[in-house]
Write a protein that holds these residues in place. Structure first.
Motif, mmCIF file in Angstrom:
data_model
loop_
_atom_site.group_PDB
_atom_site.id
_atom_site.type_symbol
_atom_site.label_atom_id
_atom_site.label_comp_id
_atom_site.label_asym_id
_atom_site.label_seq_id
_atom_site.Cartn_x
_atom_site.Cartn_y
_atom_site.Cartn_z
ATOM 1 N N TRP A 93 -53.096 -113.831 -3.789
ATOM 2 C CA TRP A 93 -54.239 -112.993 -4.156
ATOM 3 C C TRP A 93 -54.088 -112.473 -5.590
ATOM 4 N N LEU A 94 -52.870 -112.074 -5.949
ATOM 5 C CA LEU A 94 -52.631 -111.595 -7.307
ATOM 6 C C LEU A 94 -52.881 -112.700 -8.331
ATOM 7 N N GLU A 95 -52.537 -113.909 -7.966
ATOM 8 C CA GLU A 95 -52.779 -115.044 -8.856
ATOM 9 C C GLU A 95 -54.274 -115.164 -9.168
ATOM 10 N N GLN A 96 -55.103 -114.935 -8.175
ATOM 11 C CA GLN A 96 -56.551 -115.003 -8.389
ATOM 12 C C GLN A 96 -57.044 -113.858 -9.263
ATOM 13 N N GLY B 264 -58.918 -115.968 -23.425
ATOM 14 C CA GLY B 264 -57.545 -116.109 -22.958
ATOM 15 C C GLY B 264 -56.918 -114.802 -22.518
ATOM 16 N N GLU B 265 -57.664 -113.702 -22.556
ATOM 17 C CA GLU B 265 -57.151 -112.389 -22.174
ATOM 18 C C GLU B 265 -57.314 -112.165 -20.674
ATOM 19 N N LEU B 266 -56.402 -111.376 -20.117
ATOM 20 C CA LEU B 266 -56.533 -111.003 -18.715
ATOM 21 C C LEU B 266 -57.630 -109.954 -18.564
ATOM 22 N N PRO B 267 -58.303 -109.930 -17.429
ATOM 23 C CA PRO B 267 -59.341 -108.915 -17.229
ATOM 24 C C PRO B 267 -58.734 -107.519 -17.163
ATOM 25 N N GLU B 268 -59.516 -106.539 -17.556
ATOM 26 C CA GLU B 268 -59.042 -105.152 -17.530
ATOM 27 C C GLU B 268 -58.658 -104.722 -16.123
ATOM 28 N N ALA B 269 -59.320 -105.271 -15.140
ATOM 29 C CA ALA B 269 -59.008 -104.928 -13.749
ATOM 30 C C ALA B 269 -57.577 -105.313 -13.397
ATOM 31 N N ALA B 270 -57.080 -106.388 -14.006
ATOM 32 C CA ALA B 270 -55.703 -106.808 -13.730
ATOM 33 C C ALA B 270 -54.715 -105.767 -14.237
ATOM 34 N N PHE C 153 -40.366 -108.220 -5.750
ATOM 35 C CA PHE C 153 -40.771 -109.444 -6.434
ATOM 36 C C PHE C 153 -42.273 -109.472 -6.726
ATOM 37 N N VAL C 154 -43.035 -108.594 -6.099
ATOM 38 C CA VAL C 154 -44.454 -108.488 -6.440
ATOM 39 C C VAL C 154 -44.591 -108.015 -7.885
ATOM 40 N N VAL C 155 -43.825 -106.989 -8.261
ATOM 41 C CA VAL C 155 -43.851 -106.495 -9.636
ATOM 42 C C VAL C 155 -43.250 -107.529 -10.585
ATOM 43 N N PHE C 156 -42.191 -108.189 -10.152
ATOM 44 C CA PHE C 156 -41.563 -109.249 -10.951
ATOM 45 C C PHE C 156 -42.597 -110.325 -11.306
ATOM 46 N N TYR C 157 -43.356 -110.754 -10.307
ATOM 47 C CA TYR C 157 -44.378 -111.789 -10.510
ATOM 48 C C TYR C 157 -45.498 -111.280 -11.417
ATOM 49 N N PHE C 158 -45.893 -110.037 -11.202
ATOM 50 C CA PHE C 158 -46.963 -109.443 -12.006
ATOM 51 C C PHE C 158 -46.547 -109.375 -13.478
ATOM 52 N N CYS C 159 -45.299 -108.993 -13.735
ATOM 53 C CA CYS C 159 -44.817 -108.847 -15.111
ATOM 54 C C CYS C 159 -44.846 -110.168 -15.868
ATOM 55 N N ALA C 160 -44.753 -111.276 -15.154
ATOM 56 C CA ALA C 160 -44.770 -112.579 -15.812
ATOM 57 C C ALA C 160 -46.150 -112.939 -16.347
ATOM 58 N N LYS C 161 -47.163 -112.196 -15.935
ATOM 59 C CA LYS C 161 -48.529 -112.542 -16.330
ATOM 60 C C LYS C 161 -48.876 -112.113 -17.744
ATOM 61 N N HIS C 162 -48.133 -111.123 -18.282
ATOM 62 C CA HIS C 162 -48.424 -110.680 -19.646
ATOM 63 C C HIS C 162 -47.196 -109.953 -20.199
ATOM 64 N N PRO C 163 -46.830 -110.209 -21.463
ATOM 65 C CA PRO C 163 -45.653 -109.545 -22.038
ATOM 66 C C PRO C 163 -45.736 -108.028 -22.007
ATOM 67 N N GLU C 164 -46.946 -107.485 -22.129
ATOM 68 C CA GLU C 164 -47.077 -106.029 -22.112
ATOM 69 C C GLU C 164 -46.682 -105.451 -20.759
ATOM 70 N N TYR C 165 -46.902 -106.208 -19.687
ATOM 71 C CA TYR C 165 -46.505 -105.721 -18.369
ATOM 72 C C TYR C 165 -44.985 -105.586 -18.286
ATOM 73 N N SER C 166 -44.277 -106.579 -18.821
ATOM 74 C CA SER C 166 -42.815 -106.498 -18.835
ATOM 75 C C SER C 166 -42.349 -105.311 -19.654
ATOM 76 N N ASP C 167 -42.978 -105.102 -20.809
ATOM 77 C CA ASP C 167 -42.592 -103.984 -21.671
ATOM 78 C C ASP C 167 -42.777 -102.647 -20.950
ATOM 79 N N VAL C 168 -43.897 -102.517 -20.242
ATOM 80 C CA VAL C 168 -44.160 -101.264 -19.520
ATOM 81 C C VAL C 168 -43.136 -101.062 -18.410
ATOM 82 N N PHE C 169 -42.837 -102.125 -17.676
ATOM 83 C CA PHE C 169 -41.855 -102.010 -16.590
ATOM 84 C C PHE C 169 -40.484 -101.630 -17.148
#
Length: 416
Positions: free
Chosen positions: A48-51, A60-66, A92-108
């Protein structure tokens, strides 16, 4: 009459053994069903997160909702997963989410560093418990070690922050020691007593280690985090003398990044973090550091081993036949929990759920021996199939899992 009584006792013992075996069998059967359900739930959530994280085809940007969804999951992670001892797969849900954008990893990563806190704060200022900080250090190091999508520059930044943290803590410890004349006198008196073989000489080292484990727990956790990351990501921390990439067959003359400056002081400090770290981490760091000519600390491990044996032999309980681990682990419940976290908690250890791991394998960094260059294609395809040993290990973890109390819904923003 005696025979009848003995027969009854024997039958009772056999019945008790059968009941225990039957109970364990039921527990393992229920655990297998739990593992299957967990795998189904987690894989469904990841799909579901992949969708939800499909980039815009034009920008090429992720939606703001993501991004809003990521922040929500990060809040849930901090409230529920982070305080849960030995959480095995939910993170691993957060791990997978962080792979979707570098900013997510930075925040984590920034959130985990923030949870560790400053090196020196008064008890009144510091609201976070030592266990929460130790857990944050474990998540930080395990994430950097295992996330293939974390760039080398980020690895160096995180290592640099933690090395600076540890050195600032040592500065504070040394300052406290220099302003404590009475403590120095007690130290000299204890050393003199040990030299004479006094009664207190045998028990002091174990008691002192217990006190220091609780007092300096966050320092030990931060140091272990650096050592753990070094073992996995040393290739990102080094380069050849001419500035080129590391060649696995030529490790004699590497140049190490400036962020590692000060780590040698930490490892060889009087707090002796190698004695408090998980033995597997300390041993692996010594091995990797030696093979890469970064640092040589086998002598410290050997000295610690001899010291542990000597301390345990003279500690209370040794004459009663208690194992060394039990004697060394004696102390407050807080201290034992802190030691347990250091010894066994690596939250992003390999995913063994067969369906869910298909979402993780391509972004996951497997262990590589020094001198063993593994290509991305090889590592991506490695271990696609689960093994019977993996399944057995999962079942044992579920059966023996320690579950912390669930945070009440009222603790979350927007609920009362």
């Amino acid at each position: 009459a005696v025979d009848d009584s003995g027969s009854d006792d024997s039958d009772s013992d056999d019945s008790d053994s059968d009941s225990i075996a039957s109970g364990m069998g039921r527990a393992r059967f229920n655990a297998k069903k739990t593992v299957g359900r967990l795998d189904a739930l987690l894989s469904t959530l990841l799909a579901w997160l992949e969708q939800q994280c499909q980039p815009d085809p034009h920008t090429g940007e992720l939606p703001e909702a993501a991004s809003r969804l990521f922040l929500l999951f990060l809040d849930l992670f901090g409230a529920i997963v982070l305080p849960t001892f030995k959480s095995r797969y939910t993170q691993f849900v957060v791990f997978y989410f962080c792979a979707k954008h570098p900013e997510y990893s930075d925040v984590f990563l920034g959130t985990m560093v923030g949870n560790i806190g400053e090196p020196v704060r008064s008890a009144a200022q510091d609201r976070a418990s030592s266990m929460a900080k130790v857990a944050a250090a474990a998540y930080l190091s395990s994430f950097v070690a295992r996330a293939k999508f974390v760039a080398g520059s980020i690895v160096r930044n995180v290592v640099g922050v933690l090395v600076q943290w540890a050195n600032a803590y040592l500065d504070w410890v040394e300052e406290q020691a220099s302003h404590s004349d009475s403590a120095q006198k007690k130290m000299r008196a204890r050393t003199y007593s040990q030299a004479l073989g006094g009664a207190g000489a045998q028990t002091a080292p174990v008691a002192q280690l217990q006190v220091e484990m609780e007092r300096h727990a966050v320092f030990f956790a931060v140091t272990q985090a650096v050592l753990y990351m070094f073992c996995f990501r040393w290739r990102d921390l080094a380069q050849t003398q001419d500035g080129g990439a590391v060649v696995e067959s030529e490790l004699d003359d590497l140049r190490w990044c400036a962020e590692l400056d000060g780590l040698q002081r930490v490892v060889f400090s009087r707090l002796n973090p190698l004695r408090a770290c998980a033995p597997a981490v300390a041993q692996q760091f010594a091995s990797v550091a030696s093979q890469t000519n970064f640092m040589f600390c086998y002598a410290v491990l050997q000295q610690n081993r001899r010291s542990n044996i000597g301390d345990a032999a003279g500690a209370p309980g040794a004459k009663a036949g208690l194992p060394i681990q039990s004697i060394a682990a004696a102390g407050s419940a807080e201290q034992q929990m802190l030691q347990a976290r250091l010894d066994s908690f690596f939250p992003f250890d390999p995913m063994a759920l067969p369906v869910s791991r298909q979402f993780i394998d391509s972004i996951y960094l497997e262990w590589q021996e020094v001198g063993d260059a593994v290509s991305d294609e090889e590592s991506d395809g490695a271990g696609d199939e689960g093994t019977p040993e993996d399944e057995a290990g999962m079942v044992d973890q579920i059966v023996g899992m320690s579950i912390s109390p669930i945070t009440p819904l009222s603790a979350f923003p927007g609920h009362s």
